[in-house]
Enzyme design. Sequence first.
Site, PDB file in Angstrom:
ATOM      1  CE  LYS A  11      -0.878  20.665  21.870  1.00  0.00           C
ATOM      2  NZ  LYS A  11      -0.251  21.480  22.856  1.00  0.00           N
ATOM      3  N   PRO A  94     -10.364  19.570  28.248  1.00  0.00           N
ATOM      4  CG  PRO A  94      -9.053  19.337  30.164  1.00  0.00           C
ATOM      5  CD  PRO A  94      -9.389  18.663  28.870  1.00  0.00           C
ATOM      6  CB  ALA A  96      -8.422  28.117  27.370  1.00  0.00           C
ATOM      7  CB  ALA A  97      -6.511  22.901  28.864  1.00  0.00           C
ATOM      8  CG  MET A  99      -4.608  19.521  27.175  1.00  0.00           C
ATOM      9  SD  MET A  99      -5.424  18.258  28.133  1.00  0.00           S
ATOM     10  CE  MET A  99      -4.629  16.796  27.480  1.00  0.00           C
ATOM     11  CB  ALA A 100      -4.256  20.984  20.416  1.00  0.00           C
ATOM     12  N   GLY A 101      -7.483  21.594  22.128  1.00  0.00           N
ATOM     13  CA  GLY A 101      -8.890  21.190  22.023  1.00  0.00           C
ATOM     14  C   GLY A 101      -9.597  21.759  20.796  1.00  0.00           C
ATOM     15  N   GLY A 102      -9.397  23.047  20.542  1.00  0.00           N
ATOM     16  CA  GLY A 102     -10.059  23.670  19.394  1.00  0.00           C
ATOM     17  C   GLY A 102      -9.476  23.168  18.076  1.00  0.00           C
ATOM     18  CB  SER A 103      -5.970  22.625  16.964  1.00  0.00           C
ATOM     19  OG  SER A 103      -5.548  23.907  17.314  1.00  0.00           O
ATOM     20  CG  ASP A 136      -1.038  23.348  17.912  1.00  0.00           C
ATOM     21  OD1 ASP A 136       0.150  23.344  17.541  1.00  0.00           O
ATOM     22  OD2 ASP A 136      -1.398  23.619  19.077  1.00  0.00           O
TER      23      ASP A 136
HETATM   24  P1  ATP Z   1      -3.585  25.128  22.058  1.00  0.00           P
HETATM   25  O1  ATP Z   1      -3.044  23.982  22.856  1.00  0.00           O
HETATM   26  O2  ATP Z   1      -3.732  24.839  20.570  1.00  0.00           O
HETATM   27  O3  ATP Z   1      -2.961  26.445  22.360  1.00  0.00           O
HETATM   28  P2  ATP Z   1      -5.708  25.259  23.923  1.00  0.00           P
HETATM   29  O4  ATP Z   1      -5.937  23.838  24.315  1.00  0.00           O
HETATM   30  O5  ATP Z   1      -4.842  26.048  24.867  1.00  0.00           O
HETATM   31  O6  ATP Z   1      -5.107  25.300  22.479  1.00  0.00           O
HETATM   32  P3  ATP Z   1      -8.446  25.583  23.154  1.00  0.00           P
HETATM   33  O7  ATP Z   1      -9.153  24.599  24.025  1.00  0.00           O
HETATM   34  O8  ATP Z   1      -8.269  25.257  21.734  1.00  0.00           O
HETATM   35  O9  ATP Z   1      -7.039  26.002  23.812  1.00  0.00           O
HETATM   36  O10 ATP Z   1      -9.234  26.967  23.330  1.00  0.00           O
HETATM   37  C1  ATP Z   1      -8.639  28.206  23.059  1.00  0.00           C
HETATM   38  C2  ATP Z   1      -9.755  29.198  22.717  1.00  0.00           C
HETATM   39  O11 ATP Z   1     -10.333  28.825  21.477  1.00  0.00           O
HETATM   40  C3  ATP Z   1     -10.868  29.245  23.752  1.00  0.00           C
HETATM   41  O12 ATP Z   1     -10.916  30.539  24.278  1.00  0.00           O
HETATM   42  C4  ATP Z   1     -12.132  28.905  23.004  1.00  0.00           C
HETATM   43  O13 ATP Z   1     -13.184  29.796  23.279  1.00  0.00           O
HETATM   44  C5  ATP Z   1     -11.758  29.001  21.525  1.00  0.00           C
HETATM   45  N1  ATP Z   1     -12.373  27.911  20.730  1.00  0.00           N
HETATM   46  C6  ATP Z   1     -12.906  28.032  19.519  1.00  0.00           C
HETATM   47  N2  ATP Z   1     -13.387  26.845  19.069  1.00  0.00           N
HETATM   48  C7  ATP Z   1     -13.137  25.940  20.025  1.00  0.00           C
HETATM   49  C8  ATP Z   1     -13.410  24.551  20.157  1.00  0.00           C
HETATM   50  N3  ATP Z   1     -14.038  23.847  19.203  1.00  0.00           N
HETATM   51  N4  ATP Z   1     -12.994  23.925  21.275  1.00  0.00           N
HETATM   52  C9  ATP Z   1     -12.336  24.625  22.234  1.00  0.00           C
HETATM   53  N5  ATP Z   1     -12.078  25.944  22.164  1.00  0.00           N
HETATM   54  C10 ATP Z   1     -12.469  26.609  21.078  1.00  0.00           C
END
Ligand code: ATP
Length: 285
Positions: A11, A94, A96-97, A99-103, A136
């Site tokens: 996202k 990417p 920790a970017a 973009m809600a990759g983990g969520s 998220d």
């Molecule tokens: P948001 O936009 O929700 O704040 P984000 O895009 O900034 O999230 P993520 O990519 O979700 O950040 O990663 C944040 C942390 O979550 C990382 O330090 C990572 O190690 C941890 N993490 C746990 N599971 C996952 C996953 N499936 N994919 C990515 N990161 C994950």
Amino acid sequence: MDAYRIKAYAKVNLGLDVVRRLPNGYHQVKMVMQSVELHDELTVEPAPEGIFLTTDAGNLPTGKDNLICKAARLMLDKYGISQGLRVHLHKNIPIAAGMAGGSTDAAAVMKGINRIFCLGLSVPQLMEDGVNIGADVPYCILGGTALAEGIGEKLTPLAPLPPCHILIVKPDISVSTKYVYEHLDAQDVTNHPDIDGMVEAILAGSLPGITDRMQNVLETVTVSAYPVINDIKAKMLGLGAEGSLMSGSGPTVFGIFQSLAAAQRAFDQFRREYPSEQVFLTTAV
Ligand code: ATP
């Protein structure tokens, strides 16, 4: 059942406002969320017992700290499923970017479990479970264009964006969401984004009405720590973006282009000039 493949979409935040800090330390937000075609891919299949995660992303935990494992454990326990799960994650988003990759991975595994174990849960039921994993996650289950309020879990679906192209550039730096929120003094934010105006522009199908209102209050923290974010924004605008913004807590920057030719030119230029950054050209979902 055979292995089931699910796309987990990233996202961007078209607008992000922090209304106030809540007594429990969370922040009350008002955001316009938009899913993009850039996605991870999960392959999910039942296992006799346990939760096993493999991934091609070398720098991610694959144990119980991964949001996929947390979400899977929650679902298996809550719905009394005695079998286990095997998941493979092909990572494109990417990390920790902002973009809600983990969520989105957590949301995808929840949908996968619902499907392969025939739980028959509705989208609102999955969203209710998802908030236990992260604020998220309910949005990632819903997807599309949406207004998010509360801590991000109160969602109102909106009309799809007018046709456009989205250029994504993730600078080669890591920004923790926790750091950004901890360094934001919500009371110091005087210039709030016009989220209501953006929602109206979305309903009216006006791309300029949307791009003119793109603003993210978290930039006040992240940009002062990482000026490269402003450099990328300025460059995108110079290359013809209608609007450019940091997504979430950053550091990813995205630009919205009406013209595919301009977006393609900008994509090529960023790839040449920023060889160590992750650069994607995508669309809204
Ligand atoms: P948001 O936009 O929700 O704040 P984000 O895009 O900034 O999230 P993520 O990519 O979700 O950040 O990663 C944040 C942390 O979550 C990382 O330090 C990572 O190690 C941890 N993490 C746990 N599971 C996952 C996953 N499936 N994919 C990515 N990161 C994950």
